[in-house]
Design a protein around this motif. Structure first.
Motif, mmCIF file in Angstrom:
data_model
loop_
_atom_site.group_PDB
_atom_site.id
_atom_site.type_symbol
_atom_site.label_atom_id
_atom_site.label_comp_id
_atom_site.label_asym_id
_atom_site.label_seq_id
_atom_site.Cartn_x
_atom_site.Cartn_y
_atom_site.Cartn_z
ATOM 1 N N VAL A 1 2.585 19.153 81.297
ATOM 2 C CA VAL A 1 2.108 18.775 82.627
ATOM 3 C C VAL A 1 3.249 18.946 83.621
ATOM 4 O O VAL A 1 4.399 18.617 83.306
ATOM 5 C CB VAL A 1 1.621 17.301 82.638
ATOM 6 C CG1 VAL A 1 1.393 16.813 84.054
ATOM 7 C CG2 VAL A 1 0.356 17.171 81.811
ATOM 8 N N GLU A 2 2.948 19.461 84.799
ATOM 9 C CA GLU A 2 3.955 19.567 85.854
ATOM 10 C C GLU A 2 3.389 19.011 87.155
ATOM 11 O O GLU A 2 2.260 19.339 87.534
ATOM 12 C CB GLU A 2 4.400 21.017 86.050
ATOM 13 C CG GLU A 2 5.579 21.160 87.016
ATOM 14 C CD GLU A 2 6.181 22.552 87.007
ATOM 15 O OE1 GLU A 2 6.943 22.859 86.065
ATOM 16 O OE2 GLU A 2 5.884 23.330 87.938
ATOM 17 N N LEU A 3 4.168 18.173 87.826
ATOM 18 C CA LEU A 3 3.793 17.567 89.102
ATOM 19 C C LEU A 3 4.813 17.962 90.158
ATOM 20 O O LEU A 3 6.020 17.799 89.936
ATOM 21 C CB LEU A 3 3.747 16.046 89.003
ATOM 22 C CG LEU A 3 2.619 15.416 88.195
ATOM 23 C CD1 LEU A 3 2.923 13.955 87.926
ATOM 24 C CD2 LEU A 3 1.298 15.542 88.931
ATOM 25 N N ALA B 1 -0.368 8.011 84.505
ATOM 26 C CA ALA B 1 -0.241 7.405 85.830
ATOM 27 C C ALA B 1 1.200 7.436 86.312
ATOM 28 O O ALA B 1 2.142 7.270 85.512
ATOM 29 C CB ALA B 1 -0.756 5.964 85.812
ATOM 30 N N TYR B 2 1.358 7.648 87.625
ATOM 31 C CA TYR B 2 2.671 7.690 88.278
ATOM 32 C C TYR B 2 2.538 7.020 89.647
ATOM 33 O O TYR B 2 1.467 7.009 90.240
ATOM 34 C CB TYR B 2 3.140 9.145 88.461
ATOM 35 C CG TYR B 2 2.952 10.021 87.243
ATOM 36 C CD1 TYR B 2 3.963 10.178 86.316
ATOM 37 C CD2 TYR B 2 1.744 10.681 87.030
ATOM 38 C CE1 TYR B 2 3.788 10.980 85.189
ATOM 39 C CE2 TYR B 2 1.550 11.475 85.910
ATOM 40 C CZ TYR B 2 2.559 11.622 84.993
ATOM 41 O OH TYR B 2 2.372 12.415 83.896
ATOM 42 N N GLU C 1 13.862 25.152 91.180
ATOM 43 C CA GLU C 1 13.790 23.704 90.989
ATOM 44 C C GLU C 1 13.605 23.417 89.504
ATOM 45 O O GLU C 1 12.625 23.842 88.892
ATOM 46 C CB GLU C 1 12.598 23.130 91.770
ATOM 47 C CG GLU C 1 12.461 21.623 91.684
ATOM 48 C CD GLU C 1 13.471 20.892 92.546
ATOM 49 O OE1 GLU C 1 13.888 19.790 92.146
ATOM 50 O OE2 GLU C 1 13.842 21.419 93.596
ATOM 51 N N ASN C 2 14.561 22.738 88.913
ATOM 52 C CA ASN C 2 14.444 22.360 87.512
ATOM 53 C C ASN C 2 13.649 21.060 87.406
ATOM 54 O O ASN C 2 14.067 20.031 87.952
ATOM 55 C CB ASN C 2 15.830 22.159 86.897
ATOM 56 C CG ASN C 2 16.606 23.459 86.831
ATOM 57 O OD1 ASN C 2 16.054 24.493 86.495
ATOM 58 N ND2 ASN C 2 17.880 23.392 87.160
ATOM 59 N N PRO C 3 12.489 21.068 86.735
ATOM 60 C CA PRO C 3 11.687 19.846 86.641
ATOM 61 C C PRO C 3 12.442 18.712 85.971
ATOM 62 O O PRO C 3 13.226 18.933 85.040
ATOM 63 C CB PRO C 3 10.477 20.288 85.806
ATOM 64 C CG PRO C 3 10.424 21.774 85.951
ATOM 65 C CD PRO C 3 11.851 22.213 86.073
ATOM 66 N N THR C 4 12.202 17.511 86.443
ATOM 67 C CA THR C 4 12.781 16.300 85.858
ATOM 68 C C THR C 4 11.796 15.716 84.852
ATOM 69 O O THR C 4 10.615 15.517 85.180
ATOM 70 C CB THR C 4 13.082 15.263 86.946
ATOM 71 O OG1 THR C 4 14.008 15.823 87.885
ATOM 72 C CG2 THR C 4 13.667 14.000 86.347
ATOM 73 N N ALA C 5 12.244 15.454 83.652
ATOM 74 C CA ALA C 5 11.374 14.878 82.634
ATOM 75 C C ALA C 5 10.999 13.454 83.024
ATOM 76 O O ALA C 5 11.849 12.666 83.463
ATOM 77 C CB ALA C 5 12.060 14.894 81.274
ATOM 78 N N VAL C 6 9.721 13.114 82.895
ATOM 79 C CA VAL C 6 9.235 11.783 83.241
ATOM 80 C C VAL C 6 8.167 11.401 82.230
ATOM 81 O O VAL C 6 7.488 12.270 81.659
ATOM 82 C CB VAL C 6 8.672 11.763 84.683
ATOM 83 C CG1 VAL C 6 7.443 12.640 84.802
ATOM 84 C CG2 VAL C 6 8.380 10.352 85.148
ATOM 85 N N VAL D 1 10.350 12.780 96.019
ATOM 86 C CA VAL D 1 10.096 14.192 96.286
ATOM 87 C C VAL D 1 10.797 15.015 95.202
ATOM 88 O O VAL D 1 11.974 14.804 94.896
ATOM 89 C CB VAL D 1 10.623 14.583 97.683
ATOM 90 C CG1 VAL D 1 10.531 16.094 97.892
ATOM 91 C CG2 VAL D 1 9.843 13.848 98.761
ATOM 92 N N GLY D 2 10.079 15.937 94.591
ATOM 93 C CA GLY D 2 10.657 16.753 93.539
ATOM 94 C C GLY D 2 9.595 17.307 92.609
ATOM 95 O O GLY D 2 8.388 17.178 92.854
ATOM 96 N N VAL D 3 10.045 17.926 91.523
ATOM 97 C CA VAL D 3 9.167 18.513 90.515
ATOM 98 C C VAL D 3 9.418 17.787 89.199
ATOM 99 O O VAL D 3 10.566 17.590 88.793
ATOM 100 C CB VAL D 3 9.426 20.025 90.356
ATOM 101 C CG1 VAL D 3 8.496 20.625 89.312
ATOM 102 C CG2 VAL D 3 9.266 20.740 91.686
ATOM 103 N N TYR D 4 8.342 17.396 88.520
ATOM 104 C CA TYR D 4 8.433 16.585 87.318
ATOM 105 C C TYR D 4 7.617 17.213 86.193
ATOM 106 O O TYR D 4 6.595 17.863 86.445
ATOM 107 C CB TYR D 4 7.934 15.160 87.594
ATOM 108 C CG TYR D 4 8.689 14.463 88.705
ATOM 109 C CD1 TYR D 4 9.796 13.678 88.414
ATOM 110 C CD2 TYR D 4 8.295 14.620 90.033
ATOM 111 C CE1 TYR D 4 10.493 13.052 89.431
ATOM 112 C CE2 TYR D 4 8.995 13.997 91.063
ATOM 113 C CZ TYR D 4 10.096 13.218 90.755
ATOM 114 O OH TYR D 4 10.791 12.605 91.768
#
Length: 431
Positions: A375-377, A267-268, A234-239, A253-256
């Motif tokens: 940071v990774e979520l 905050a998200y 899973e390639n994290p999405t930049a946020v 749903v995913g990795v950020y």
């Protein structure tokens, strides 16, 4: 002889698995519509200690590594660009400055000529020092900085013998460079100092550390890594998180991935339907020197800012990644609450959960503050359980019910015990 072949094949299989792991695309280049080939650089320790004959059947460490490299070279896919770098392979002297720069590219990172690469590996003889930090920087340069998967596999039987640059700090430096470099490490001894250093290198870059001295453990690790290499990445999405919930970005749903400054809150927002459960894992990476005491806090808030639940993690001493997580179920609406038959606004079945992430990492004044720590979520939303698996589903252990029940049982047991004691005493008196 059988043990030696088994050990060699196991080490070769492990390297093949790690090379195959480099095939997972971390980034895709748009060059003529085709992705960039994955690039893998094998870094081999050829210092004097690699002459030790403890790899089973009296085989030396360097011989086992050379056999394993030959298996990797034979098995690597045509589309993979594979390179080989050595450390401690050329200088046998005592000059620290020269010995700690003894690392060179044995074979460039390119579409491999199997015969040429195996011939180069066969010439290696254990010689000098162990400049791991210096070699890691060289291996990163060998891979280039273009798009595509970039992976280093480091094989060594000892810790860095130079001290400068510190291999663990180099790994953090490479991780913070934004080039998506992963370093996997293989230790040919069970020395605690070697394990600590190689683990630090691997963890800083999202790689793995494996001790490969024991044949049985090797076989088990090979199987695990082969399975892991088959899993999708899973390639994290930049946020970009916000300071306030009302301004926070929406996550599905995913990795950020994000960056968080020291003392900052991010905050998200996540939409969750009734009957669903929100599950979130958060990690903060210490990609630079930090002070010894630290913690991470992940809070889930409702639309009015009231806390629903939280997850915490804390520690002291050296660390690379600190993680925590939380779960929050959204109950189904009560069908009997509205007898009029009016279903109301469908949007009322959806809840907005605000996630607020903060950490208590601090650092010495000499450490740079920007960019913030990585940071990774990982966000997941699943169907909530229909029934609780414990006794609470039947009304027990709620409110006054268990108290009254237990009090009644105790009273009856006490009365029966007293009556039974009197009867026994009377029977003994008449006997």
């Amino acid at each position: 002889m059988i043990l030696r072949r088994w050990l060699t094949r196991a080490l070769g299989g492990l390297l093949v698995a790690l090379v195959a792991g480099g095939l997972a695309p971390h980034a895709v280049a748009e060059s003529r519509g085709e992705p960039e080939p994955p690039r893998v650089n094998l870094v081999l320790d050829v210092s004097g200690s690699m002459n030790e004959r403890d790899m089973g059947g009296g085989e030396s460490r360097i011989a086992a590594a050379q056999r394993a490299f030959n298996e990797v070279i034979d098995a690597v896919p045509e589309e993979t660009h594979l390179g080989i770098r050595t450390l401690g392979a050329t200088y046998p002297g005592e000059d620290l400055e020269v010995g700690c720069r003894d690392s060179e590219q044995l074979y460039p990172v390119e579409s491999i000529d199997r015969t040429e690469a195996k011939t180069a590996v066969a010439t290696l003889r254990p010689t000098g020092w162990t400049p791991i930090g210096y070699a890691l920087r060289g291996a990163n340069e060998d891979l280039g900085d273009g798009p595509g998967s970039r992976r280093v596999v480091l094989i060594t039987d000892g810790e860095d013998s130079c001290g400068e640059p510190d291999p663990c700090l180099v790994a953090h430096e490479l991780a913070a460079s934004g080039t998506d470099l992963v370093v996997d490490t293989l230790g040919l001894t069970r020395d605690d100092a070697v394990r600590e250093q190689l683990s630090c290198i691997a963890e800083a870059t999202g790689g793995t550390y494996t001790a490969v001295q024991d044949a049985d453990q090797l076989a088990e690790k090979v199987e695990q890594l082969v399975r892991r290499a088959d899993l999708p990445v899973e390639n994290p999405t930049a946020v970009d998180g916000a300071e306030e919930c009302r301004d926070a970005p929406w996550l599905g749903v995913g990795v950020y991935e994000d960056r968080e400054e020291f003392g900052e809150h991010r905050a998200y927002r996540v939409p969750v339907q009734a009957g669903q459960e929100l599950r979130v894992a958060a990690s903060v990476t210490a990609d630079r020197q930090v002070n010894r005491d630290y913690g991470v806090l992940l809070r889930a808030l409702d639309e009015d800012g009231r806390e629903l639940t939280r997850g915490t993690g804390a520690g002291t001493g050296r660390t690379d990644v600190l993680s925590t997580g939380l779960r929050w179920p959204v109950e189904e609406p009560d069908d009997d609450a509205d007898d009029s038959g009016d279903s109301g606004d469908a949007g009322e079945d959806r809840r907005t959960v605000c996630l607020v992430l903060s950490h208590s990492f601090s650092a010495p004044d000499s450490v740079v503050r920007t960019p913030g720590l990585p940071v990774e979520l990982a966000v997941d939303v699943v169907s909530a359980a229909d029934e609780s698996p414990d006794a609470a589903a039947f009304g027990l252990a709620r409110g006054w019910a268990p108290v009254l029940f237990l009090a009644g049982v105790g009273l009856v047991a006490g009365l029966l015990g007293g009556v039974l004691k009197r009867v026994v005493t009377a029977l003994r008196g008449t006997a």
